[in-house]
Enzyme design. Structure first.
Site, PDB file in Angstrom:
ATOM      1  N   LYS A   1      64.634 -55.411  58.068  1.00  0.00           N
ATOM      2  CA  LYS A   1      63.863 -56.662  58.137  1.00  0.00           C
ATOM      3  C   LYS A   1      64.379 -57.685  57.133  1.00  0.00           C
ATOM      4  CE  LYS A   1      59.703 -56.856  55.909  1.00  0.00           C
ATOM      5  NZ  LYS A   1      59.659 -57.963  54.932  1.00  0.00           N
ATOM      6  N   ASN A   2      64.561 -57.249  55.888  1.00  0.00           N
ATOM      7  CA  ASN A   2      64.896 -58.233  54.857  1.00  0.00           C
ATOM      8  C   ASN A   2      66.355 -58.678  54.890  1.00  0.00           C
ATOM      9  OD1 ASN A   2      62.258 -58.173  54.157  1.00  0.00           O
ATOM     10  ND2 ASN A   2      62.513 -56.876  52.354  1.00  0.00           N
TER      11      ASN A   2
ATOM     12  N   ARG B   1      53.442 -64.966  43.616  1.00  0.00           N
ATOM     13  CA  ARG B   1      54.773 -65.058  44.230  1.00  0.00           C
ATOM     14  C   ARG B   1      55.284 -66.509  44.328  1.00  0.00           C
ATOM     15  NH1 ARG B   1      55.496 -61.382  49.384  1.00  0.00           N
ATOM     16  NH2 ARG B   1      57.669 -61.568  48.783  1.00  0.00           N
TER      17      ARG B   1
ATOM     18  N   CYS C   1      49.850 -64.519  47.812  1.00  0.00           N
ATOM     19  CA  CYS C   1      49.821 -63.470  48.814  1.00  0.00           C
ATOM     20  C   CYS C   1      48.884 -62.379  48.319  1.00  0.00           C
ATOM     21  CB  CYS C   1      51.212 -62.955  49.128  1.00  0.00           C
ATOM     22  SG  CYS C   1      51.801 -61.655  48.075  1.00  0.00           S
TER      23      CYS C   1
ATOM     24  N   ARG D   1      56.145 -65.357  54.269  1.00  0.00           N
ATOM     25  CA  ARG D   1      56.773 -66.135  53.207  1.00  0.00           C
ATOM     26  C   ARG D   1      58.255 -66.335  53.429  1.00  0.00           C
ATOM     27  NH1 ARG D   1      54.333 -66.557  48.505  1.00  0.00           N
ATOM     28  NH2 ARG D   1      56.339 -66.571  47.475  1.00  0.00           N
TER      29      ARG D   1
ATOM     30  N   ARG E   1      54.389 -55.862  60.804  1.00  0.00           N
ATOM     31  CA  ARG E   1      55.287 -56.886  60.259  1.00  0.00           C
ATOM     32  C   ARG E   1      56.621 -56.272  59.846  1.00  0.00           C
ATOM     33  NH1 ARG E   1      53.172 -60.377  55.601  1.00  0.00           N
ATOM     34  NH2 ARG E   1      55.334 -61.010  55.888  1.00  0.00           N
TER      35      ARG E   1
ATOM     36  N   ASP F   1      59.672 -52.189  46.957  1.00  0.00           N
ATOM     37  CA  ASP F   1      59.156 -51.996  48.319  1.00  0.00           C
ATOM     38  C   ASP F   1      58.888 -50.521  48.642  1.00  0.00           C
ATOM     39  OD1 ASP F   1      59.163 -54.677  48.757  1.00  0.00           O
ATOM     40  OD2 ASP F   1      61.068 -54.724  49.823  1.00  0.00           O
TER      41      ASP F   1
ATOM     42  N   ASP G   1      59.407 -71.338  42.429  1.00  0.00           N
ATOM     43  CA  ASP G   1      59.974 -72.334  41.513  1.00  0.00           C
ATOM     44  C   ASP G   1      61.499 -72.224  41.357  1.00  0.00           C
ATOM     45  OD1 ASP G   1      59.161 -69.879  40.334  1.00  0.00           O
ATOM     46  OD2 ASP G   1      59.372 -70.700  38.319  1.00  0.00           O
TER      47      ASP G   1
HETATM   48  N1  EPU Z   1      60.024 -65.151  41.365  1.00  0.00           N
HETATM   49  C1  EPU Z   1      59.656 -66.250  40.633  1.00  0.00           C
HETATM   50  N2  EPU Z   1      60.003 -67.486  41.102  1.00  0.00           N
HETATM   51  C2  EPU Z   1      60.704 -67.636  42.265  1.00  0.00           C
HETATM   52  C3  EPU Z   1      61.086 -66.498  43.001  1.00  0.00           C
HETATM   53  C4  EPU Z   1      60.739 -65.257  42.517  1.00  0.00           C
HETATM   54  O1  EPU Z   1      59.008 -66.136  39.584  1.00  0.00           O
HETATM   55  O2  EPU Z   1      60.989 -68.773  42.644  1.00  0.00           O
HETATM   56  C5  EPU Z   1      59.666 -63.807  40.862  1.00  0.00           C
HETATM   57  C6  EPU Z   1      58.629 -63.135  41.787  1.00  0.00           C
HETATM   58  O3  EPU Z   1      57.321 -63.539  41.491  1.00  0.00           O
HETATM   59  C7  EPU Z   1      58.884 -61.673  41.516  1.00  0.00           C
HETATM   60  C8  EPU Z   1      60.389 -61.629  41.275  1.00  0.00           C
HETATM   61  O4  EPU Z   1      60.777 -62.952  40.948  1.00  0.00           O
HETATM   62  O5  EPU Z   1      58.211 -61.266  40.367  1.00  0.00           O
HETATM   63  C9  EPU Z   1      61.200 -61.147  42.468  1.00  0.00           C
HETATM   64  O6  EPU Z   1      60.880 -61.872  43.630  1.00  0.00           O
HETATM   65  P1  EPU Z   1      61.943 -62.147  44.770  1.00  0.00           P
HETATM   66  O7  EPU Z   1      62.159 -63.611  44.868  1.00  0.00           O
HETATM   67  O8  EPU Z   1      63.122 -61.270  44.556  1.00  0.00           O
HETATM   68  O9  EPU Z   1      61.159 -61.673  46.062  1.00  0.00           O
HETATM   69  P2  EPU Z   1      61.219 -62.311  47.502  1.00  0.00           P
HETATM   70  O10 EPU Z   1      62.552 -62.850  47.785  1.00  0.00           O
HETATM   71  O11 EPU Z   1      60.044 -63.196  47.700  1.00  0.00           O
HETATM   72  C10 EPU Z   1      62.039 -60.149  48.684  1.00  0.00           C
HETATM   73  C11 EPU Z   1      61.569 -59.264  49.807  1.00  0.00           C
HETATM   74  C12 EPU Z   1      60.345 -58.507  49.348  1.00  0.00           C
HETATM   75  C13 EPU Z   1      60.720 -57.674  48.134  1.00  0.00           C
HETATM   76  C14 EPU Z   1      61.292 -58.578  47.034  1.00  0.00           C
HETATM   77  C15 EPU Z   1      61.792 -57.809  45.823  1.00  0.00           C
HETATM   78  C16 EPU Z   1      62.239 -60.438  51.784  1.00  0.00           C
HETATM   79  C17 EPU Z   1      61.865 -61.212  52.983  1.00  0.00           C
HETATM   80  N3  EPU Z   1      61.259 -60.088  50.958  1.00  0.00           N
HETATM   81  O12 EPU Z   1      60.970 -61.022  48.394  1.00  0.00           O
HETATM   82  O13 EPU Z   1      60.003 -57.639  50.430  1.00  0.00           O
HETATM   83  O14 EPU Z   1      59.589 -57.013  47.646  1.00  0.00           O
HETATM   84  O15 EPU Z   1      62.392 -59.339  47.554  1.00  0.00           O
HETATM   85  O16 EPU Z   1      62.785 -56.908  46.192  1.00  0.00           O
HETATM   86  O17 EPU Z   1      63.392 -60.131  51.570  1.00  0.00           O
HETATM   87  C18 EPU Z   1      58.584 -56.445  51.851  1.00  0.00           C
HETATM   88  O18 EPU Z   1      59.558 -56.269  52.598  1.00  0.00           O
HETATM   89  O19 EPU Z   1      57.494 -55.832  52.006  1.00  0.00           O
HETATM   90  C19 EPU Z   1      58.700 -57.395  50.747  1.00  0.00           C
HETATM   91  C20 EPU Z   1      57.656 -57.908  50.130  1.00  0.00           C
END
Ligand code: EPU
Length: 415
Positions: A22-23, A121, A116, A92, A395, A303, A124
């Site tokens: 998925k990701n 999440r 969420c 998201r 999902r 995850d 920024d």
């Molecule tokens: N963060 C910030 N600011 C940002 C972006 C991230 O503070 O602008 C922080 C987040 O709050 C968190 C950390 O950085 O504490 C990591 O977040 P990340 O951006 O890596 O997460 P994401 O891209 O929103 C993806 C996966 C998630 C998975 C995370 C971590 C996808 C679509 N989603 O989310 O997957 O948990 O990386 O590996 O790729 C899931 O599949 O169930 C899922 C939630």
């Protein structure tokens, strides 16, 4: 509303085939917006989230056609660079269209995702990075409006190696003027595959798979085809179900993506056999308690934290699980407690005291991975568990009850 009903306690046995990740597919689908043309993506999991991304691509003007896990996308007529709240709030990952659309149109409007089920999440890093590339941002009625006559390469340092921000900014930068350097990038296999796809489209990216990406802007991109990597989180979920109760073989995996997980599973006393593209696992007579801390790749994935907590709740003694990626991702714990698990949470750490048995009960899923942990716990519990709000599981897991049925579980979906 649909429910999954499980009669637990049956030993799992047999083989299961893992679906595409998925990701990995979600950002790749967004990347097809970077240039006009026809793309073909195979091994696409049939999930609520991939369907939501298809809807979003249709809204911006792509044509999508999905059959037998193959997705064709024609992005020739994309003309509406706007991602509405209705879709972004349900997924998201819709935010991934920000980078490609500003790159192609110099203008994009994407609804701000909001919170969420397990925390704020924020986005920024995505926004600060875009500003560094020269975009002007404005927040209006809950939407981010980003405008740039021309994106210009820049050095961007991430405070934390964010998967989404790395992907979004890599897509924004591929056609920017000059060179962009992304420091402290995510190195998750899904981001590596996104970069490989961008390179197939004509992008110039160095350092793929490392924590520093150098992206030299190119004038043009062209369509490309790709086969999506296996879902390491789905694979890890099945391995933990096997660790709890049975002997199973998980096919179509890249074992290298799961090294930290399989090492931890060995520590619990499970027997594992790791081959080129499959992993077999047998549960031990008694599951050893093993502490675990999540970390960015190649660390133990957040995850799979909820599923690990389910496994540890049936272990011999006590263990400590800490989530360093998300500090508030514990919505599964009150539900696991309803099955009899003995877990206390303090900040980002769960303290688990293993119990001899879990006992079925009505429970509620709260997010994708929390649902998965409830399913594997219920399969190992005695008696009947009814899991409601199963749309969360749809999902991220393709045909999950069919896959567990194939392993001998007593599991049905009820409307
Ligand atoms: N963060 C910030 N600011 C940002 C972006 C991230 O503070 O602008 C922080 C987040 O709050 C968190 C950390 O950085 O504490 C990591 O977040 P990340 O951006 O890596 O997460 P994401 O891209 O929103 C993806 C996966 C998630 C998975 C995370 C971590 C996808 C679509 N989603 O989310 O997957 O948990 O990386 O590996 O790729 C899931 O599949 O169930 C899922 C939630």
């Amino acid at each position: 509303m649909e429910k999954i009903i499980i009669k637990g306690g049956k030993e799992l046995s047999g083989e299961v085939v893992i679906s595409g990740a998925k990701n990995a597919v979600l950002p790749i689908m967004a990347a097809t917006l970077l240039c006009p043309g026809k793309f073909s993506i195979s091994n696409v999991p049939d999930l609520k989230d991939t369907r939501t991304m298809m809807k979003l691509l249709d809204i911006v003007g792509s044509e999508t056609s999905f059959k037998n896990n193959s997705l064709d996308i024609d992005s020739s007529n994309v003309n509406n660079p706007e991602a509405p709240y209705d879709l972004v709030k349900t997924m998201r990952a819709s935010f991934y269209v920000l980078g490609p659309l500003i790159s192609r149109f110099g203008r994009v409007q994407v609804s701000l995702p909001g919170g969420c089920a397990w925390g704020p999440r924020p986005v920024d890093y995505h926004l600060k990075g875009l500003e560094k590339l020269g975009a002007k941002l404005d927040l209006k009625n809950g939407n981010i409006l980003a405008v740039a006559d021309e994106l210009i390469g820049a050095d961007i340092h991430f405070e934390f190696p964010s998967v989404g921000a790395t992907g979004n900014l890599a897509m924004a930068a591929v056609c920017a003027k000059g060179t962009t350097r992304l420091y402290n990038c995510a190195k998750e296999p899904e981001i590596t595959q996104l970069c490989e796809f961008l390179i197939k489209m004509g992008a110039n990216i160095e350092g793929v798979g490392t924590d520093m990406l150098t992206i030299i802007g190119v004038a043009d991109l062209h369509p490309a085809n790709i086969r999506i990597i296996p879902d390491r989180v789905e694979a890890g979920t099945f391995l933990m179900a096997g660790a709890l109760n049975g002997t199973i073989k998980v096919n179509n995996v890249i074992p290298g993506h799961l090294k930290r997980v399989t090492n931890k599973l060995k520590d619990t006393g499970c027997t594992l056999q790791i081959d080129k593209d499959s992993i077999s696992i047998s549960s031990p007579s008694s599951i050893k308690s093993v502490d675990m801390t999540t970390a960015v790749y190649p660390g133990f994935p957040t995850d799979l934290q909820a599923q690990w907590v389910a496994l540890m709740s049936l272990s011999e003694s006590s263990s400590i699980v800490t989530d360093t990626v998300y500090h508030d991702r514990f919505s599964h714990i009150p539900e696991l407690s309803r099955l009899g698990a003995n877990i206390k949470v303090d900040k980002n750490t769960a303290f688990i005291r293993g119990v001899k048995q879990l006992v079925g009960a009505p429970v509620m899923s709260t997010d994708i991975r929390a649902s998965a942990s409830l399913i594997i716990a219920a399969l190992a519990a005695s008696g009947k568990t009814e899991i409601s709000r199963v749309y969360h599981i749809d999902r991220g897991y393709e045909k999950i009850e069919k896959k567990f049925l194939g392993l001998g579980a007593e599991i049905i979906r009820q409307s």
